[in-house]
Scaffold this motif. Sequence first.
Motif, mmCIF file in Angstrom:
data_model
loop_
_atom_site.group_PDB
_atom_site.id
_atom_site.type_symbol
_atom_site.label_atom_id
_atom_site.label_comp_id
_atom_site.label_asym_id
_atom_site.label_seq_id
_atom_site.Cartn_x
_atom_site.Cartn_y
_atom_site.Cartn_z
ATOM 1 N N ALA A 61 10.650 15.905 -14.487
ATOM 2 C CA ALA A 61 11.177 14.607 -14.083
ATOM 3 C C ALA A 61 11.312 14.596 -12.579
ATOM 4 O O ALA A 61 11.012 13.581 -11.916
ATOM 5 N N ALA A 62 11.757 15.693 -12.012
ATOM 6 C CA ALA A 62 11.891 15.766 -10.555
ATOM 7 C C ALA A 62 10.506 15.708 -9.926
ATOM 8 O O ALA A 62 10.307 15.056 -8.888
ATOM 9 N N ASP A 102 6.209 10.239 -7.797
ATOM 10 C CA ASP A 102 6.378 8.791 -7.702
ATOM 11 C C ASP A 102 6.782 8.411 -6.267
ATOM 12 O O ASP A 102 6.275 7.439 -5.703
ATOM 13 N N PHE A 103 7.710 9.187 -5.712
ATOM 14 C CA PHE A 103 8.137 8.961 -4.329
ATOM 15 C C PHE A 103 6.947 9.152 -3.398
ATOM 16 O O PHE A 103 6.721 8.345 -2.482
ATOM 17 N N GLU A 104 6.195 10.219 -3.623
ATOM 18 C CA GLU A 104 4.999 10.509 -2.811
ATOM 19 C C GLU A 104 3.995 9.377 -2.968
ATOM 20 O O GLU A 104 3.392 8.947 -1.988
ATOM 21 N N ILE A 145 -0.498 3.368 2.977
ATOM 22 C CA ILE A 145 -1.738 2.612 2.811
ATOM 23 C C ILE A 145 -1.504 1.176 3.249
ATOM 24 O O ILE A 145 -2.339 0.595 3.950
ATOM 25 N N VAL A 146 -0.345 0.610 2.851
ATOM 26 C CA VAL A 146 -0.031 -0.768 3.242
ATOM 27 C C VAL A 146 0.095 -0.842 4.770
ATOM 28 O O VAL A 146 -0.434 -1.760 5.414
ATOM 29 N N GLU A 147 0.787 0.149 5.354
ATOM 30 C CA GLU A 147 0.917 0.180 6.817
ATOM 31 C C GLU A 147 -0.461 0.313 7.479
ATOM 32 O O GLU A 147 -0.761 -0.379 8.445
ATOM 33 N N GLU A 148 -1.252 1.220 6.900
ATOM 34 C CA GLU A 148 -2.596 1.409 7.465
ATOM 35 C C GLU A 148 -3.438 0.156 7.254
ATOM 36 O O GLU A 148 -4.226 -0.220 8.124
ATOM 37 N N GLN A 149 -3.256 -0.485 6.119
ATOM 38 C CA GLN A 149 -3.977 -1.725 5.848
ATOM 39 C C GLN A 149 -3.541 -2.799 6.846
ATOM 40 O O GLN A 149 -4.367 -3.532 7.389
ATOM 41 N N MET A 150 -2.223 -2.858 7.105
ATOM 42 C CA MET A 150 -1.707 -3.834 8.074
ATOM 43 C C MET A 150 -2.235 -3.499 9.479
ATOM 44 O O MET A 150 -2.638 -4.385 10.233
ATOM 45 N N ARG A 151 -2.205 -2.194 9.776
ATOM 46 C CA ARG A 151 -2.737 -1.780 11.075
ATOM 47 C C ARG A 151 -4.227 -2.091 11.156
ATOM 48 O O ARG A 151 -4.716 -2.587 12.166
ATOM 49 N N ALA A 152 -4.960 -1.848 10.073
ATOM 50 C CA ALA A 152 -6.382 -2.162 10.037
ATOM 51 C C ALA A 152 -6.582 -3.671 10.162
ATOM 52 O O ALA A 152 -7.490 -4.133 10.855
#
Length: 180
Positions: free
Chosen positions: A16-17, A23-25, A33-40
Amino acid sequence: MSKPKGKKDDGVVDNAAKIQMLDFETKRWQMRIVEEQMRADRAKTAEMQLQQRMIELDKEFKVEKDKLYNISNDMNRQYRQMQDELQKDIDVFKKSVIQKDDTIKQKEQEINEYINDYEGKLRKKDQDITDYKRKIEDISQEFAAMLKDTLQKMQQRIELAQWDNDQDPQILKQFKDLPS
Protein backbone atom coordinates in the motif's frame (compact mmCIF):
# COMPACT_ATOMS: atom_id res chain seq x y z
CA MET A 1 8.40 -17.87 -1.21
CA SER A 2 6.60 -17.75 1.72
CA LYS A 3 6.33 -14.89 3.96
CA PRO A 4 6.10 -14.96 7.65
CA LYS A 5 2.66 -14.46 9.01
CA GLY A 6 3.31 -11.38 11.02
CA LYS A 7 4.80 -9.75 8.15
CA LYS A 8 1.81 -10.09 5.91
CA ASP A 9 0.37 -6.92 7.20
CA ASP A 10 3.65 -5.26 6.70
CA GLY A 11 3.68 -6.51 3.15
CA VAL A 12 0.24 -5.13 2.53
CA VAL A 13 1.31 -1.96 4.22
CA ASP A 14 4.44 -2.05 2.19
CA ASN A 15 2.49 -2.66 -0.91
CA ALA A 16 0.00 0.00 0.00
CA ALA A 17 2.87 2.33 0.79
CA LYS A 18 4.48 1.37 -2.46
CA ILE A 19 1.23 1.92 -4.29
CA GLN A 20 0.79 5.20 -2.52
CA MET A 21 4.34 6.11 -3.32
CA LEU A 22 3.91 4.97 -6.89
CA ASP A 23 0.65 6.89 -7.05
CA PHE A 24 2.44 9.94 -5.62
CA GLU A 25 5.27 9.40 -8.12
CA THR A 26 2.74 9.07 -10.92
CA LYS A 27 1.00 12.27 -9.89
CA ARG A 28 4.35 13.98 -9.57
CA TRP A 29 5.27 12.79 -13.04
CA GLN A 30 1.88 13.76 -14.33
CA MET A 31 2.32 17.20 -12.79
CA ARG A 32 5.76 17.37 -14.26
CA ILE A 33 4.34 16.31 -17.64
CA VAL A 34 1.66 18.99 -17.28
CA GLU A 35 4.35 21.54 -16.35
CA GLU A 36 6.49 20.39 -19.24
CA GLN A 37 3.46 20.47 -21.51
CA MET A 38 2.70 24.02 -20.32
CA ARG A 39 6.34 24.95 -20.80
CA ALA A 40 6.26 23.33 -24.24
CA ASP A 41 3.02 25.20 -24.97
CA ARG A 42 4.60 28.45 -23.82
CA ALA A 43 7.69 27.67 -25.92
CA LYS A 44 5.44 26.79 -28.85
CA THR A 45 3.50 30.03 -28.32
CA ALA A 46 6.77 31.98 -28.05
CA GLU A 47 8.05 30.20 -31.14
CA MET A 48 4.84 31.01 -33.00
CA GLN A 49 5.09 34.63 -31.80
CA LEU A 50 8.71 34.73 -32.94
CA GLN A 51 7.73 33.20 -36.28
CA GLN A 52 4.92 35.73 -36.56
CA ARG A 53 7.37 38.51 -35.63
CA MET A 54 9.85 37.12 -38.20
CA ILE A 55 7.09 37.16 -40.84
CA GLU A 56 6.21 40.76 -39.86
CA LEU A 57 9.87 41.77 -39.87
CA ASP A 58 10.32 40.03 -43.20
CA LYS A 59 7.33 41.96 -44.58
CA GLU A 60 8.68 45.22 -43.10
CA PHE A 61 12.10 44.42 -44.51
CA LYS A 62 10.53 43.81 -47.90
CA VAL A 63 8.59 47.08 -47.67
CA GLU A 64 11.75 48.96 -46.64
CA LYS A 65 13.71 47.22 -49.38
CA ASP A 66 11.05 48.27 -51.91
CA LYS A 67 11.10 51.82 -50.50
CA LEU A 68 14.88 51.88 -50.74
CA TYR A 69 14.71 50.49 -54.26
CA ASN A 70 12.12 53.10 -55.26
CA ILE A 71 14.13 55.89 -53.63
CA SER A 72 17.30 54.65 -55.29
CA ASN A 73 15.55 54.49 -58.68
CA ASP A 74 14.08 57.95 -58.15
CA MET A 75 17.48 59.35 -57.18
CA ASN A 76 19.09 57.68 -60.21
CA ARG A 77 16.36 59.10 -62.44
CA GLN A 78 16.82 62.56 -60.93
CA TYR A 79 20.60 62.24 -61.30
CA ARG A 80 20.29 61.24 -64.96
CA GLN A 81 17.78 64.06 -65.53
CA MET A 82 20.13 66.54 -63.88
CA GLN A 83 23.03 65.18 -65.94
CA ASP A 84 20.95 65.55 -69.12
CA GLU A 85 19.97 69.11 -68.19
CA LEU A 86 23.57 69.91 -67.33
CA GLN A 87 24.73 68.46 -70.64
CA LYS A 88 22.08 70.53 -72.45
CA ASP A 89 23.29 73.64 -70.61
CA ILE A 90 26.88 72.80 -71.50
CA ASP A 91 25.89 72.32 -75.15
CA VAL A 92 24.02 75.64 -75.15
CA PHE A 93 27.03 77.37 -73.60
CA LYS A 94 29.41 75.72 -76.07
CA LYS A 95 27.21 76.90 -78.95
CA SER A 96 27.11 80.36 -77.41
CA VAL A 97 30.90 80.38 -77.05
CA ILE A 98 31.28 79.27 -80.67
CA GLN A 99 28.86 81.99 -81.80
CA LYS A 100 30.67 84.59 -79.69
CA ASP A 101 34.02 83.41 -81.09
CA ASP A 102 32.61 83.71 -84.62
CA THR A 103 31.28 87.17 -83.82
CA ILE A 104 34.65 88.17 -82.37
CA LYS A 105 36.46 86.84 -85.44
CA GLN A 106 34.03 88.67 -87.69
CA LYS A 107 34.49 91.91 -85.71
CA GLU A 108 38.27 91.47 -85.76
CA GLN A 109 38.11 90.93 -89.52
CA GLU A 110 35.93 94.05 -89.89
CA ILE A 111 38.36 96.02 -87.71
CA ASN A 112 41.32 94.75 -89.76
CA GLU A 113 39.50 95.65 -92.98
CA TYR A 114 38.69 99.10 -91.54
CA ILE A 115 42.32 99.57 -90.46
CA ASN A 116 43.58 98.43 -93.86
CA ASP A 117 41.08 100.72 -95.59
CA TYR A 118 42.05 103.59 -93.30
CA GLU A 119 45.76 102.97 -93.84
CA GLY A 120 45.11 102.80 -97.59
CA LYS A 121 43.31 106.13 -97.44
CA LEU A 122 46.16 107.58 -95.37
CA ARG A 123 48.70 106.32 -97.92
CA LYS A 124 46.58 107.82 -100.74
CA LYS A 125 46.37 111.13 -98.87
CA ASP A 126 50.10 111.05 -98.22
CA GLN A 127 50.64 110.30 -101.93
CA ASP A 128 48.26 113.13 -102.87
CA ILE A 129 50.12 115.50 -100.53
CA THR A 130 53.43 114.41 -102.05
CA ASP A 131 51.98 114.88 -105.54
CA TYR A 132 50.62 118.35 -104.61
CA LYS A 133 53.95 119.33 -103.08
CA ARG A 134 55.69 118.22 -106.29
CA LYS A 135 53.15 120.13 -108.39
CA ILE A 136 53.59 123.22 -106.16
CA GLU A 137 57.34 122.88 -106.52
CA ASP A 138 56.98 122.50 -110.31
CA ILE A 139 54.60 125.47 -110.50
CA SER A 140 56.95 127.49 -108.25
CA GLN A 141 59.85 126.65 -110.54
CA GLU A 142 57.79 127.48 -113.61
CA PHE A 143 56.64 130.75 -112.00
CA ALA A 144 60.22 131.57 -110.99
CA ALA A 145 61.32 130.82 -114.55
CA MET A 146 58.49 133.00 -115.89
CA LEU A 147 59.42 135.80 -113.50
CA LYS A 148 63.08 135.42 -114.43
CA ASP A 149 62.12 135.46 -118.10
CA THR A 150 59.89 138.49 -117.58
CA LEU A 151 62.64 140.21 -115.60
CA GLN A 152 65.12 139.57 -118.37
CA LYS A 153 62.71 140.88 -120.99
CA MET A 154 61.98 143.96 -118.88
CA GLN A 155 65.69 144.56 -118.39
CA GLN A 156 66.21 144.28 -122.12
CA ARG A 157 63.42 146.75 -122.80
CA ILE A 158 64.73 149.08 -120.14
CA GLU A 159 68.16 148.90 -121.69
CA LEU A 160 66.69 149.52 -125.11
CA ALA A 161 64.60 152.35 -123.76
CA GLN A 162 67.64 153.91 -122.12
CA TRP A 163 69.58 153.59 -125.29
CA ASP A 164 66.72 155.12 -127.24
CA ASN A 165 66.23 157.76 -124.53
CA ASP A 166 69.71 158.80 -124.72
CA GLN A 167 69.06 159.37 -128.33
CA ASP A 168 65.52 160.67 -128.14
CA PRO A 169 64.93 163.34 -125.45
CA GLN A 170 61.25 163.40 -126.23
CA ILE A 171 60.75 159.82 -125.02
CA LEU A 172 62.55 160.63 -121.84
CA LYS A 173 60.22 163.49 -121.30
CA GLN A 174 57.18 161.25 -121.92
CA PHE A 175 58.39 158.77 -119.30
CA LYS A 176 58.77 161.55 -116.81
CA ASP A 177 55.24 162.80 -117.53
CA LEU A 178 53.70 159.39 -116.89
CA PRO A 179 51.92 159.17 -113.61
CA SER A 180 53.70 157.02 -111.14
